[in-house]
Scaffold this motif. Structure first.
Motif, short mmCIF file in Angstrom:
data_model
loop_
_atom_site.label_atom_id
_atom_site.label_comp_id
_atom_site.label_asym_id
_atom_site.label_seq_id
_atom_site.Cartn_x
_atom_site.Cartn_y
_atom_site.Cartn_z
N LEU A 1 0.82 -1.21 0.00
CA LEU A 1 0.00 0.00 0.00
C LEU A 1 0.85 1.26 0.00
CD1 LEU A 1 -2.77 -0.94 2.59
CD2 LEU A 1 -3.14 -0.47 0.17
N ALA A 2 1.90 1.27 0.84
CA ALA A 2 2.73 2.46 0.97
C ALA A 2 3.43 2.78 -0.34
CB ALA A 2 3.75 2.28 2.09
N GLY A 3 4.00 1.75 -0.99
CA GLY A 3 4.65 1.98 -2.28
C GLY A 3 3.67 2.48 -3.33
N TYR A 4 2.47 1.90 -3.34
CA TYR A 4 1.45 2.31 -4.31
C TYR A 4 1.04 3.77 -4.09
CZ TYR A 4 -2.81 1.90 -7.14
OH TYR A 4 -3.78 2.06 -8.09
N LEU A 5 0.86 4.15 -2.82
CA LEU A 5 0.50 5.54 -2.53
C LEU A 5 1.62 6.49 -2.93
CD1 LEU A 5 -1.21 5.23 0.99
CD2 LEU A 5 -2.32 5.47 -1.23
N ARG A 6 2.88 6.12 -2.64
CA ARG A 6 4.02 6.97 -3.01
C ARG A 6 4.05 7.20 -4.52
NH1 ARG A 6 8.15 9.35 0.55
NH2 ARG A 6 7.53 8.64 2.61
N ARG A 7 3.83 6.12 -5.28
CA ARG A 7 3.86 6.27 -6.73
C ARG A 7 2.67 7.07 -7.23
NH1 ARG A 7 4.99 0.85 -5.98
NH2 ARG A 7 3.04 0.20 -6.96
N GLY A 8 1.63 7.19 -6.40
CA GLY A 8 0.46 8.00 -6.74
C GLY A 8 0.53 9.42 -6.21
N GLY A 9 1.70 9.81 -5.67
CA GLY A 9 1.89 11.18 -5.23
C GLY A 9 1.52 11.45 -3.79
N ILE A 10 1.26 10.40 -3.00
CA ILE A 10 0.90 10.55 -1.59
C ILE A 10 2.10 10.15 -0.74
CG2 ILE A 10 -0.66 9.80 0.25
CD1 ILE A 10 -2.03 11.44 -1.96
N GLU A 11 2.49 10.99 0.20
CA GLU A 11 3.61 10.69 1.10
C GLU A 11 3.13 9.69 2.15
OE1 GLU A 11 7.09 13.12 3.49
OE2 GLU A 11 5.07 13.98 3.37
N ALA A 12 3.63 8.47 2.08
CA ALA A 12 3.15 7.40 2.96
C ALA A 12 4.30 6.83 3.77
CB ALA A 12 2.51 6.29 2.13
N PHE A 13 3.99 6.50 5.04
CA PHE A 13 4.95 5.88 5.95
C PHE A 13 4.28 4.66 6.58
CE2 PHE A 13 5.92 10.39 5.79
CZ PHE A 13 7.29 10.40 5.59
N VAL A 14 5.12 3.72 7.04
CA VAL A 14 4.60 2.53 7.71
C VAL A 14 5.27 2.37 9.08
CG1 VAL A 14 4.18 1.29 5.56
CG2 VAL A 14 6.35 0.96 6.76
N ARG A 15 4.55 1.76 9.99
CA ARG A 15 5.18 1.14 11.16
C ARG A 15 4.94 -0.35 11.01
NH1 ARG A 15 3.29 1.75 17.32
NH2 ARG A 15 1.47 0.74 16.41
N LEU A 16 5.99 -1.07 10.66
CA LEU A 16 5.84 -2.49 10.37
C LEU A 16 5.80 -3.33 11.63
CD1 LEU A 16 5.67 -4.59 8.10
CD2 LEU A 16 8.15 -4.77 8.19
N TYR A 17 6.60 -2.95 12.64
CA TYR A 17 6.68 -3.77 13.86
C TYR A 17 6.16 -2.98 15.04
CZ TYR A 17 8.39 -6.88 17.47
OH TYR A 17 8.45 -7.74 18.55
N ASP A 18 5.31 -3.61 15.85
CA ASP A 18 4.73 -2.98 17.03
C ASP A 18 4.95 -3.91 18.22
OD1 ASP A 18 3.21 -1.84 19.01
OD2 ASP A 18 1.31 -1.91 17.92
N GLY A 19 5.75 -3.45 19.17
CA GLY A 19 6.01 -4.27 20.35
C GLY A 19 5.32 -3.76 21.60
N ASP A 20 4.43 -2.79 21.48
CA ASP A 20 3.76 -2.21 22.65
C ASP A 20 2.75 -3.20 23.24
OD1 ASP A 20 5.13 0.18 22.27
OD2 ASP A 20 3.58 0.97 20.94
N GLU A 21 2.82 -3.42 24.54
CA GLU A 21 1.92 -4.38 25.18
C GLU A 21 0.88 -3.73 26.08
OE1 GLU A 21 3.82 -7.62 27.11
OE2 GLU A 21 4.61 -8.46 25.25
N THR A 22 1.12 -2.49 26.53
CA THR A 22 0.17 -1.83 27.42
C THR A 22 -0.48 -0.66 26.70
OG1 THR A 22 1.78 -0.26 28.33
CG2 THR A 22 1.61 -2.44 29.38
N GLU A 23 -1.64 -0.23 27.19
CA GLU A 23 -2.31 0.92 26.59
C GLU A 23 -1.47 2.18 26.72
OE1 GLU A 23 -6.39 1.48 27.56
OE2 GLU A 23 -6.89 -0.65 27.44
N GLU A 24 -0.74 2.29 27.82
CA GLU A 24 0.13 3.46 28.01
C GLU A 24 1.24 3.48 26.95
OE1 GLU A 24 -0.70 1.28 30.33
OE2 GLU A 24 -2.07 2.48 31.57
N ALA A 25 1.83 2.30 26.68
CA ALA A 25 2.88 2.22 25.67
C ALA A 25 2.32 2.53 24.28
CB ALA A 25 3.54 0.85 25.69
N VAL A 26 1.11 2.05 24.00
CA VAL A 26 0.46 2.34 22.72
C VAL A 26 0.30 3.85 22.55
CG1 VAL A 26 -1.72 2.16 21.45
CG2 VAL A 26 -0.73 0.13 22.49
#
Length: 572
Positions: free
Chosen positions: A27-52
């Motif tokens: 999705l991110a690559g497709y959006l970039r090629r369509g002129g939209i600045e896109a970023f990803v967070r691929l890995y999420d290690g947060d376990e608590t709501e506070e960390a989220v």
């Protein structure tokens, strides 16, 4: 796009902990090629709501997204998807929040009723998401709330296929990640095709649901050139590749590998049916190491054949075909085999349970790993929707029941709702067999990895990759204070992918992060690896560590054993 309100930048997140699905990278690559600045967070290690909350606040402050997309592919992430959406709404009420993926498409009615979700995208997301970001008044396959709060759905039309997926491929890997750590979390998934043509009774992603929820009438392979682009974009950024059963033939894959050197890469291939030897030979000849997972449905041949006869299970190998296949695979010393199946499928009996144990023992006797788990409830699966047909009962069926289950689950738990037999005696027998097979399976896995060491054991640092980064680049500038952003981090990877990030100069008093081995701990780990740069006995290394980092012999041996378990150190 004149006069439209363009939504850019975009931040794409996975709804679960760990690595998100590779869909957000496409999705991110497709959006970039369509002129939209896109970023990803691929890995999420947060376990608590506070960390989220802390993580999202930091990312929003860095990216300033106008739209956040949440990938809800897997049903057991539904509670966390809503947690992310609610937290984002509190952080910045102006952010447009979109969810998509298999489970989002299945539960679109329920999800569109939450005021923290602005849109639900049905099916493949590239075209609908780009249209939404570009301000199109009616993006295809996009659920939007009407002024009265009710969901507004346009007719579902499949927006991909061999023709319409020509512009879907990996790109912009230098731009879409917010940290080097996140880029290193990419596990090498490539999707040679999309969809499944089977209707297994336990699967929520079976052919019927693909058509109803995605509008995808049948599976297809992506254009070879696009899959080749995936490999060209990622080969120098990953040490492994992973494919599933839609990977197709040896001829197709070899075409997509053309011009890319994969001789030092590992490969994991998930396969069902009877694999063609041409495919197995091609994998073994292309990759340095191959791990093939053969899904046989269940370990009882009698049960397996009965389900296939009734059209409730994909084509799977017979026991004879499986044994022949394993023997053929053993011709390749760089290829390991895992045989996986589900316990507690319909039509179980005392006879089928005995068959399961016999086949598991045969497979283990051929030094193949066994993958085994009890039947879980999946939204939309036949056995989940109609358990009484099979004299079974499910712990969850509706959206509310699944959501309640995951809301009550403790942080870090990985349990899911299960499906069990109504007959208490049969259920008890199935569970006893499952526990017995589990013990056989884990004992065999442990034995394969066990290395007995003593003072005379000669070990070698076998880590194939050691890289250095600035702390701010590794964790991301949004996570690291300026005072320590320039400090060095040494990142080490073991032969099977276990990672370790050491920052000896960063004491926990200055900055701390759970993914780092910092200060003295980091120095000890790197010193231990350095002691085994050449084949060295354990006793010699213990003496070196005592002199260099003042580590007592017991502690030094403990560190060495830890690195052996992680396969950073191996027998010379």
């Amino acid at each position: 796009m004149h006069g439209r309100r363009v939504l850019s930048p975009v931040l794409l997140l996975g709804a679960g902990t760990g690595e998100a699905t590779c869909g957000i990278l496409y999705l991110a690559g497709y959006l970039r090629r369509g002129g939209i600045e896109a970023f990803v967070r691929l890995y999420d290690g947060d376990e608590t709501e506070e960390a989220v909350a802390r993580s999202l606040e930091a990312m929003v402050a860095r990216v300033r997204p106008r739209l956040v997309g949440i990938s809800l592919k897997w049903f057991h992430h539904v509670h966390r998807a809503l947690l992310l959406a609610r937290t984002l709404r509190r952080i910045d009420p102006e952010i447009r929040i979109v969810v998509g993926g298999n489970s989002a498409s299945y539960w679109w009615r329920e999800l569109s009723g939450f005021d923290c979700i602005d849109h639900v995208i049905l099916g493949d997301g590239e075209l609908p998401l780009l249209a939404l970001c570009q301000g199109a008044p009616s993006p295809p396959n996009c659920i939007t709330r009407a002024p009265d709060g009710s969901p507004r759905r346009l007719p579902l039309a499949y927006v991909q296929g061999t023709k319409n997926s020509e512009d879907v491929y990996y790109s912009h890997f230098n731009d879409i990640f917010l940290s080097r750590q996140d880029l290193h979390a990419y596990s090498g998934w490539v999707a040679p095709g999309k969809g499944c043509g089977e209707n297994c009774l336990y699967c929520g992603g079976a052919r019927g649901n693909q058509k109803a929820d995605f509008g995808r009438a049948k599976p297809f392979l992506r254009p070879e050139e696009n899959v080749r682009r995936d490999h060209q974009e990622t080969a120098h950024r990953t040490w492994q590749y992973r494919y599933d059963f839609s990977g197709s033939s040896a001829e197709f894959l070899q075409s997509t590998w053309a011009g890319v050197d994969l001789s030092r890469h590992s490969c994991t291939y998930f396969l069902w049916g009877v694999a063609r030897m041409e495919l197995i030979d091609a994998l073994a000849q292309t990759f340095e190491k191959v791990y093939m997972v053969l899904d046989i449905g269940c370990f009882s041949e009698q049960q397996r054949l009965e389900q296939m006869r009734r059209g409730l299970l994909k084509p799977c190998a017979t026991d004879w075909q499986l044994m022949e296949l394993i023997e053929q695979c053993h011709r390749h010393p760089n290829l390991d085999v895992e045989v996986s199946g589900i316990a507690g499928l319909p039509f179980a009996s005392a006879a089928t349970l005995e068959e399961e144990v016999r086949l598991v023992k045969r497979v283990i006797g051929m030094d193949c790993v066994v993958g085994y788990q009890r039947l879980e409830a999946q939204p939309g699966a036949l056995v989940t929707e109609h358990p009484a047909r099979f004299d079974m009962e499910t712990e969850a069926r509706t959206f509310a029941e699944f959501l309640e289950y995951f809301e009550q689950r403790e942080p870090g738990e990985v349990t899911v709702p299960m499906i069990r037999f109504r007959d208490a005696a049969l259920e008890a027998a199935v569970q006893r067999t499952s526990d017995h097979v589990d013990s056989l399976m884990w004992e065999h896995r442990a034995a394969r990895r066990r290395i007995a060491i003593n003072g005379r054991t000669r070990l070698l640092n076998t880590a194939p990759s050691t890289l250095q980064f600035k702390l701010g680049d590794w964790l991301g500038q949004h996570r690291v204070p300026a005072k320590v952003a320039q400090e060095q981090v040494t990142v080490v990877r073991s032969v099977d992918g276990t990672g370790m990030a050491c920052a000896p100069s960063v004491s926990p008093r200055r900055f701390t992060d759970p993914t780092l081995d910092q200060g003295e701990d980091g120095k000890i780990l790197l010193s231990t690896l350095a002691a085994f740069e050449r084949p060295t006995t354990v006793s010699s290394a213990v003496a070196q560590l005592g002199a260099k980092v003042r580590l007592d012999p017991d502690s030094a041996l403990e560190v060495i054993e830890h690195l052996v378990d992680g396969r950073f150190l191996q027998p010379a």
